[in-house]
Design an enzyme around this catalytic site. Structure first.
Site, mmCIF file in Angstrom:
data_model
loop_
_atom_site.group_PDB
_atom_site.id
_atom_site.type_symbol
_atom_site.label_atom_id
_atom_site.label_comp_id
_atom_site.label_asym_id
_atom_site.label_seq_id
_atom_site.Cartn_x
_atom_site.Cartn_y
_atom_site.Cartn_z
ATOM 1 N N GLU A 1 -5.487 -7.957 -0.949
ATOM 2 C CA GLU A 1 -6.151 -7.588 0.306
ATOM 3 C C GLU A 1 -7.582 -7.186 0.026
ATOM 4 O OE1 GLU A 1 -4.980 -4.761 3.295
ATOM 5 O OE2 GLU A 1 -2.889 -5.376 3.173
ATOM 6 N N GLU B 1 0.764 -1.238 0.000
ATOM 7 C CA GLU B 1 0.000 0.000 0.000
ATOM 8 C C GLU B 1 0.806 1.305 0.000
ATOM 9 O OE1 GLU B 1 -2.964 -0.314 3.080
ATOM 10 O OE2 GLU B 1 -4.151 -1.714 1.886
#
Length: 417
Positions: free
Chosen positions: A350, A238
């Site tokens: 995710e 991320e």
């Protein structure tokens, strides 16, 4: 639940109250229409969920209300798609290569600014913390999963920036990797630092963290695992608020080159974009264009896939129990079209939601869409099992042999319509 509409040169009659493509059409406590729009078929997934799928889908179709099933035999047919690839509603075999969950713990203590309090890490292995991550993985494999993402703090592996792997901490993390490999599953190494080291973004103007320091970490990891064909390298978890996406792409390119030159020539590498590597903005924020330039040393893009994340709650934070979107129309449909048109693939490493009915509805719809677009989506990993307590909002840790509601309803691929 949202439905999407695909533009077409052919006029299509819309049935009154019909459920849109990939919408829910049955299940316990469901009170809406059981009729699908455009000739699509209401297909049974489990007692909680049935979904409108293309008529080319195989399997048994059922209309389900309040848990009562009525079975009819479905007919396999061939769906003709437009010559314009953006019009395709589905593609691939309908079977994903990778399905699984995250096994968290080695990342505990890491904040989104790239600071990591390594003393808060909880190695998800019985010999170190009492958390039986190895047993969890064996359980999930017995239910059909074959992929586990193993997040870890950069500072835990190399306490000195650009330094060598810490022998003690590496031995613990390597034990988790080996426990994963021993199940026969694919294992994703995930550096969980948000493209940062202690607040400094990698390879950005005025910063103090260099590409070479990050490449040093990956060179050491890839050298140790070069012969492991079931290892997957997740470059970074991320990245967000990265000022220069092209500079970030240059860093990712250097990592890919280093991994391949270390002898890991055949393993899948996941390429993370900006804005938390959001699936919804991967194209619009320039990540796809920038990371699309990343190549293997031989100039190919073989086993290079875009790494994307997407949650289903109101603000895409993954911090709420309830889900509010299935992410089909706003995220995965346009992304699938872009990937198909540009000859690329993505991996949803995710995604998660609470163990409540709203998330069962939305997650099953999201993952079913991904499954039916397996030509461009390689797979998914839920967030999260591992060292989380049962009170965690997005908990996926099994209780003995008992799975959480979301895992049992949606995350096992064979349970999806």
């Amino acid at each position: 639940m949202k439905a999407y509409v695909i533009a077409s040169t052919l006029a299509t009659a819309v049935a009154v109250n019909a459920v849109g493509n990939y919408g829910q059409c049955g299940g316990i406590n469901y009170s809406g229409s059981t009729t699908c729009d455009g000739g699509w078929v209401c297909t049974y997934s489990n007692d909680w969920y049935s979904q409108c799928l293309p008529p080319s889908s195989t399997g048994t179709t059922r209309t389900t209300t309040t848990g009562t099933r009525t079975s009819t035999t479905s007919t396999k047919s061939t769906t003709t798609t437009s010559a314009n690839c953006s019009q395709a509603t589905s593609g691939g075999s309908g079977t994903l290569k990778y399905t699984g969950v995250n096994i968290a713990g080695f990342d505990f203590g890491c904040a989104t600014d790239g600071t990591c309090t390594t003393s808060k890490a909880v190695p998800p292995l019985s010999q170190y913390s009492g958390v039986d991550g190895a047993g969890q993985m064996q359980h999930f494999v017995s239910k059909g999963m074959n992929t586990f993402r193993l997040p870890v703090a950069w500072q835990l592996l190399t306490p000195t920036l650009g330094g060598t792997l810490d022998a003690t901490n590496w031995a613990k993390y390597d034990a988790l990797v080996k426990a994963c490999l021993n199940t026969g599953a694919y294992c994703i190494i995930d550096i969980h630092n948000y493209a940062r080291w202690n607040g400094n973004i990698i390879n950005q103007s005025g910063g103090s963290v260099t590409t070479a320091q990050f490449v040093s970490l990956w060179t050491q990891i890839a050298t140790k695992y070069a012969s492991q064909s079931k290892l997957i390298f997740g470059v970074m978890n991320e990245p967000h608020d990265v000022p220069d996406i092209n500079a970030w792409a240059a860093t990712v390119q250097a990592v890919v080159t280093a991994i391949r030159n270390a002898g890991a020539t055949s393993q899948l590498i996941l390429l993370p974009g900006n804005n938390w590597t959001s699936a919804q903005t991967y194209v619009s924020n320039g990540s796809a264009a920038a990371l699309g330039t990343v190549k293997n040393p031989d100039g190919s893009i073989t086993n290079l896939a875009f790494d994307v994340h997407k949650y289903l709650d109101s603000d895409n934070s993954g911090t709420h129990v309830e889900c509010s979107t299935d992410n089909v129309s706003a995220t995965f449909l346009p992304l699938a079209q872009w990937l198909r048109c540009n000859g690329r693939q993505a991996f949803l490493s995710e995604t998660g939601g609470g163990n409540v009915q709203s998330c069962v509805t939305d997650m099953c719809a999201q993952l079913s869409f991904i499954k039916h677009n397996s030509d461009v989506f390689l797979g998914y990993a839920g967030w999260s099992a591992g060292a989380f307590a049962s009170s965690y909002e997005l908990n996926e840790v099994p209780n003995g042999s008992q799975d959480t509601l979301l895992v049992s309803s949606c995350l096992y691929q064979q349970n999806l319509p």
